[in-house]
Write an enzyme that holds these catalytic residues in place. Structure first.
Site, PDB file in Angstrom:
ATOM      1  CG  ASP A  77      -0.312  -0.032   2.528  1.00 36.67           C
ATOM      2  OD1 ASP A  77       0.925  -0.190   2.596  1.00 36.67           O
ATOM      3  OD2 ASP A  77      -1.030   0.079   3.542  1.00 36.67           O
ATOM      4  CG  ASP A 455       1.858   0.781  12.001  1.00 38.40           C
ATOM      5  OD1 ASP A 455       1.219   1.517  12.779  1.00 38.40           O
ATOM      6  OD2 ASP A 455       1.645   0.764  10.777  1.00 38.40           O
TER       7      ASP A 455
END
Length: 747
Positions: A77, A455
């Site tokens: 992505d 993350d």
């Protein structure tokens, strides 16, 4: 109709930069009347390599080629696309030469079903950025790029839908693309031009409001059995993931007319068509990856007749989560597999049927995962689970026991998904680095590199070629926003970070006395009325003095501790939220930039108080260009080897001081600076000279700059942070937004 193709040949990711022609510009006078540093666009050969972590980000889908065994493609992505190279036994990045940021968000990928050398992909990060359909005739080594008028969302919600891009196996010149916002599109000349399919019943909802997206035409599937070579296929399927419209359409005349097909009252998310022409569709209540509350699985005959084949065990467990992973075995009739997404209570899993959907088995219960090659998957001391955000699922068309699926952090694969026995999964990630880097440091002793990720928290990299073990715990913070080390005691490291909003935390700051291998929380006392733990919201940067004894937290009322966080005192003269920068040699000296009031500040009493310093030669506007906020790289750095030596970015210019900020000289010449970092006898910068954007190095005091990257190493131009290495001459680290960390060494 989009009638003009822009062709830009790509460059396959090389290891060594090639020397280019110099296009130097004459240096202008500097602010103090002396000659400004010379800047040259002459490239110096550098060898570039990834710092290994192993995947790490969301890969919305993986696709095997139908034309050649052991050929697969992966789309991500924000980190571009990859091809599996069976000879090298690794994934090869296909867009490292790409300099357009938006093209690193891959909306869809489609290998030609006849010619294994040809592959197409649709690229575009979001509705507000450029979009293109690309074609490669050499397995992704080079690309023809055709900008298109329909927007894409390779990094928007719904990026796990698909596949939107389809190549007709009976007429490979003919392509269809299901757009998010503008209906169905068709090309009859290998993607050179595109025409909207006017007869398709859903023309799209138009560009979305800022911060939102549409699912649109979520997939196109073509039945090869409905045509013959050279004549084109007649049976097409198109899924829809917009509300209040039929979820599935079918055409029996090559896309001239369309009729709706019976579906559940859900969104059509993902589909796969088997060798018999049977279509398997995964449905979801949301477009994903975080809003799929429930779902269903249906199977459709070529005639259009459909039936619900949702796994009964999933229904019995509460019907939670949608189905965004769908795959079929092309080599054995009747085998299909599906995966869930957002099944939070019971956990996501994979179901397989070997009898056309009459019965299903939950494979998760007999699965084991070996994550020793990428140990970060077992972070926070937990075992690696089956995965989250599972959107991609593929069965090898030449070997039905070989299965792969993608998650929000990795790609898992097995060679042995058979009807009984343990299923052993392992990360299939060699060559993939798809992470967002927020910050990094290279201490003067100890590990080569300490990194802060989005993350994944962050890592201590003792060996740049090996995936590191997770150590950023106590507290665990999913994002590490700042890192600092003590210049004279480099084993002392501090970090600040933030965590997913819905999870509780006790601290957002941490201290390590052993080079980042073990940590303990730093808890700043509550301030204000009513008393509030301002540090917990994750906005406070943290800094440590040269000797490691003084720590400054940039809370709304800045605080300083000299006993490793047991007691804190307010800092006088330092505005709230303004980070302090420690002198790397003098333990008593700190600096800060008060952008709001246009002042450079200094502390000579170990951060007890700050006062203005002259800063002669600096402009009145001190705000640096580029990213702002808690994830921005510091615009003020102190040299590790000399007290009082500072480098400051103001706007897009770089300034240098050797007297603790009393005076500065401009040090960037005609180079427009975005980011900069310090190394062993060198300064590194991301910047632009004329029209040439790249990575630059200056030896000494910024008197001259040379380009050290090349046109094979652009990584979408998505640079986040840069630093040299104080222990290795010439080495530079570059943190990207989607391609992980690179390190470069002079050849």
């Amino acid at each position: 109709m989009q009638s003009r193709a822009t062709i830009k040949p790509g460059l396959f990711c090389a290891l060594v930069g090639m020397v280019s022609q110099a296009i130097a510009a004459a240096p202008p006078p500097s602010d103090n009347g002396s000659t400004a540093p010379a800047v040259r666009a002459e490239a110096v050969p550098y060898k570039w390599a990834n710092v290994k972590v192993g995947a790490g980000g969301y890969a919305p889908n993986i696709v095997f080629s139908l034309a050649e065994r052991d050929l697969a493609y992966l789309r991500t992505d924000m980190g571009g696309a990859y091809r599996w190279d069976a000879t090298l036994h690794r994934w090869v990045p296909l867009q490292d030469d790409n300099a357009t940021s938006s093209y690193m968000g891959i909306e869809s990928i489609a290998p030609d079903p006849v010619d294994p050398h040809i592959v197409y992909m649709a690229a575009g990060m979001n509705a507000g950025q450029p979009a293109a359909v690309m074609r490669s005739g050499d397995r992704g080594a080079t690309w023809r790029i055709v900008p298109v008028p329909f927007a894409m969302g390779g990094n928007e919600p719904g990026r796990g839908l698909g596949e939107r891009l389809a190549v007709d196996p009976n007429d490979p010149h003919r392509l269809f693309f299901g757009s998010r916002h503008d209906g169905l599109w068709r090309s009859d000349n290998t993607g050179m031009t595109w025409t909207k399919v006017a007869a398709f019943p859903h023309s799209g909802l138009g560009k979305p409001a800022r911060g939102t997206s549409h699912g649109g035409v979520s997939f196109v599937a073509i039945d090869a059995n409905s045509g013959r070579a050279g004549k084109g296929s007649q049976r097409l399927w198109a899924g829809l993931a917009d509300p209040n419209v039929p979820a599935l359409y079918r055409s029996e005349d090559g896309g001239t007319t369309w009729v709706p097909v019976a579906t559940p009252k859900l969104l059509a998310a993902k589909a796969a068509i088997d060798a018999r022409g049977i279509l398997w569709v995964g449905y979801s209540s949301g477009i994903g990856p975080s809003d799929a509350r429930t779902g269903a699985v249906w199977r459709y005959e070529p005639s259009g007749a459909g039936r619900d084949v949702t796994p009964p065990a999933w229904l019995a467990s509460g019907s939670e989560g949608g189905f965004l992973g769908v795959a079929v075995a092309r080599s054995v009739d009747g085998i299909a597999a599906v995966t869930t997404i957002d099944r939070y209570r019971a956990g996501d899993s994979l179901w397989i049927t070997r009898d056309d959907g009459r019965t299903w088995e939950d494979v998760g219960s007999r699965s084991r995962r070996d994550v020793s090659a990428t140990p970060f998957l077992a972070h926070e001391g937990r075992k690696a689970d089956f995965g989250h955000w599972i959107s991609g699922l593929a069965i090898d068309p030449f070997d039905h026991a070989r299965v792969a699926y993608t998650t929000g952090a990795t790609v898992y694969a097995t060679q042995g998904l058979r009807s009984n026995g343990v299923v052993n999964w392992a990360p299939w990630t060699d060559g993939i680095e798809q992470t967002a880097i927020i910050t990094l440091i290279s201490p003067t002793q100890g590990p080569r590199l300490v990194s802060g990720f989005g993350d994944l928290a962050g890592f201590v990299h003792d060996d740049l070629r090996k995936s590191p073990r997770p150590s950023f715990v106590n507290p665990y913070l999913s994002n590490t926003n700042t890192l600092d080390y003590a210049g004279l005691a480099p084993n002392v490291i501090v970090r600040s970070g933030s965590l997913y909003a819905e999870r509780p935390r006790d601290a957002s700051l941490a201290l390590s006395n052993d080079g980042g291998r073990n940590w303990r929380p730093l808890q700043v006392p509550a301030v204000g009325q009513p008393p509030t733990r301002d540090d917990l919201i994750g906005e406070a940067a943290v800094t440590v003095s040269a000797d490691g004894r003084t720590i400054v937290a940039a809370t709304v009322i800045p605080q300083v501790t000299r006993d490793e966080g047991r007691t804190w005192r307010p800092v006088r003269g330092l505005p709230g939220r303004v980070p302090a920068v420690a002198d790397k040699v003098d333990p008593n000296t700190f600096y800060a930039v008060d952008v709001t009031n246009g002042r450079l500040l200094v502390s000579r009493d170990a951060a007890a108080s700050f006062e203005s310093v002259a800063g002669a030669g600096l402009p009145t506007e001190l705000k640096p260009a580029g990213r702002q906020g808690r994830e921005a790289q510091s615009a003020l750095l102190s040299t590790p080897s000399r007290a009082g030596e500072l480098w400051l970015q103001a706007g897009s210019a770089l300034f240098h001081s050797t007297n603790g900020g009393k005076s500065f000289a401009r040090a960037s010449g005609t180079l427009t600076v975005e980011l900069f970092g310090l190394g062993k006898g060198a300064i590194f910068a991301v910047g632009t000279l004329g029209t040439k954007r790249g990575i630059w190095r200056s030896n000494g005091n910024g008197r001259s700059w040379i380009r050290i990257d090349d046109d094979a190493h652009r990584w979408g131009g998505r640079y986040r942070v840069i630093s040299g290495d104080p222990q290795v001459p010439g080495r530079v680290y570059v943190g990207t937004d989607g391609r992980g960390i690179f390190y470069g060494d002079p050849v």
